[in-house]
Design an enzyme around this catalytic site. Structure first.
Site, PDB file in Angstrom:
ATOM      1  CB  SER A  65     -11.088  18.650 -38.730  1.00  0.00           C
ATOM      2  OG  SER A  65     -10.734  19.078 -40.021  1.00  0.00           O
TER       3      SER A  65
HETATM    4  N1  SAM Z   1     -11.636  23.576 -41.460  1.00  0.00           N
HETATM    5  C1  SAM Z   1     -12.811  22.795 -41.790  1.00  0.00           C
HETATM    6  C2  SAM Z   1     -13.840  22.775 -40.709  1.00  0.00           C
HETATM    7  O1  SAM Z   1     -13.583  23.297 -39.632  1.00  0.00           O
HETATM    8  O2  SAM Z   1     -14.919  22.236 -40.972  1.00  0.00           O
HETATM    9  C3  SAM Z   1     -12.467  21.390 -42.205  1.00  0.00           C
HETATM   10  C4  SAM Z   1     -12.221  21.354 -43.586  1.00  0.00           C
HETATM   11  S1  SAM Z   1     -12.265  19.876 -44.520  1.00  0.00           S
HETATM   12  C5  SAM Z   1     -11.310  18.739 -43.587  1.00  0.00           C
HETATM   13  C6  SAM Z   1     -11.183  20.440 -45.830  1.00  0.00           C
HETATM   14  C7  SAM Z   1     -11.783  21.532 -46.691  1.00  0.00           C
HETATM   15  O3  SAM Z   1     -10.766  21.997 -47.594  1.00  0.00           O
HETATM   16  C8  SAM Z   1     -12.949  21.079 -47.550  1.00  0.00           C
HETATM   17  O4  SAM Z   1     -14.056  21.900 -47.311  1.00  0.00           O
HETATM   18  C9  SAM Z   1     -12.426  21.252 -48.976  1.00  0.00           C
HETATM   19  O5  SAM Z   1     -13.438  21.603 -49.920  1.00  0.00           O
HETATM   20  C10 SAM Z   1     -11.403  22.364 -48.797  1.00  0.00           C
HETATM   21  N2  SAM Z   1     -10.374  22.459 -49.840  1.00  0.00           N
HETATM   22  C11 SAM Z   1      -9.759  21.464 -50.528  1.00  0.00           C
HETATM   23  N3  SAM Z   1      -8.863  21.976 -51.386  1.00  0.00           N
HETATM   24  C12 SAM Z   1      -8.901  23.327 -51.245  1.00  0.00           C
HETATM   25  C13 SAM Z   1      -8.212  24.408 -51.866  1.00  0.00           C
HETATM   26  N4  SAM Z   1      -7.282  24.219 -52.813  1.00  0.00           N
HETATM   27  N5  SAM Z   1      -8.504  25.668 -51.451  1.00  0.00           N
HETATM   28  C14 SAM Z   1      -9.453  25.894 -50.502  1.00  0.00           C
HETATM   29  N6  SAM Z   1     -10.143  24.899 -49.895  1.00  0.00           N
HETATM   30  C15 SAM Z   1      -9.875  23.633 -50.256  1.00  0.00           C
END
Ligand code: SAM
Length: 215
Positions: A65
């Protein structure tokens, strides 16, 4: 195991200045944004971009992010030392490090197996040891509930009831809710069992997958 040199520390302080200019005021949040290295999450080819205030690809179609977004969500979450925190969307693990620097006991869930394994193996090498969970965080983590704080780092179509149910009394949930293009940042606070909702700015996240996400 990774370098954090004078130049990188300097770029990080410049980033903190930008975050201040954009309206982040919580000194504890600014301090940890200035402390946690972000360049270690970047591939060599993108290293020069590590301290720009932008989201960047981390593989598997996912992103680390934007620093402003991380700081904004963290500020609104008001994490206190020893808070039991659930993060949905581990991704690179950068946000997880920020939460742990604030003293959180962190449970972090990731839906993508490749990212889950990569971050589970990498973060402890940096000295950060949250509880890593592989699975669908759109349903929360009922086995470990209640949580003082819950943060969702992917775009949700709705506020999943499972998440508000898993908030402790006085607990706070921060979650971007909207369509696939843009989402409004929503904060929900549980006060005497009632849910108090506040709306903030618009952001643009990758989709929350899974049962209570976009499928
Ligand atoms: N917090 C992260 C970082 O600091 O890098 C940013 C995360 S990215 C914007 C969103 C993440 O949410 C992705 O890695 C994606 O695979 C995960 N994601 C999407 N749906 C999800 C779910 N139902 N449960 C857990 N993770 C999920």
């Amino acid at each position: 195991m990774f370098e954090d040199n004078y130049r990188q520390r300097g770029l990080r302080q410049k980033l903190v200045k930008i975050l201040r200019q954009k309206g982040i005021t919580d000194e504890k949040v600014l301090a940890v944004m200035g402390k946690v290295p972000r360049h270690v999450f970047f591939d060599d080819a993108l290293l020069n971009h590590a301290y720009e205030d932008k989201a960047f690809p981390i593989g598997e179609g996912q992103t680390i992010s934007q620093p402003y977004t991380v700081a904004f969500q963290t500020e609104k979450l008001s994490v206190r030392p020893k808070d039991k925190v659930l993060e949905i969307g581990t991704g690179s693990g950068y946000q997880a490090c920020i939460l742990m620097e604030l003293g959180a006991t962190l449970y972090t869930i990731e839906y993508n197996r490749v990212l889950f394994e990569k971050t589970r193996d990498f973060l402890p090498l940096m000295g950060y040891k949250p509880f890593f969970i592989y699975g669908d965080g759109s349903k929360g983590l009922p086995a470990k509930a209640p949580f003082d704080r819950i943060i969702v780092t992917a775009a949700a179509p709705i506020v999943p009831e499972a998440l508000t149910n898993q908030l402790a009394e006085g607990g706070i949930l921060i979650i971007p809710v909207g369509n696939l293009e843009r989402q409004r940042m929503i904060r929900i606070t549980k006060v005497k069992g009632e849910l108090i909702k506040e709306d903030f700015d618009y952001f643009s996240f990758v989709p929350l997958k899974g049962e209570k996400g976009w499928g």
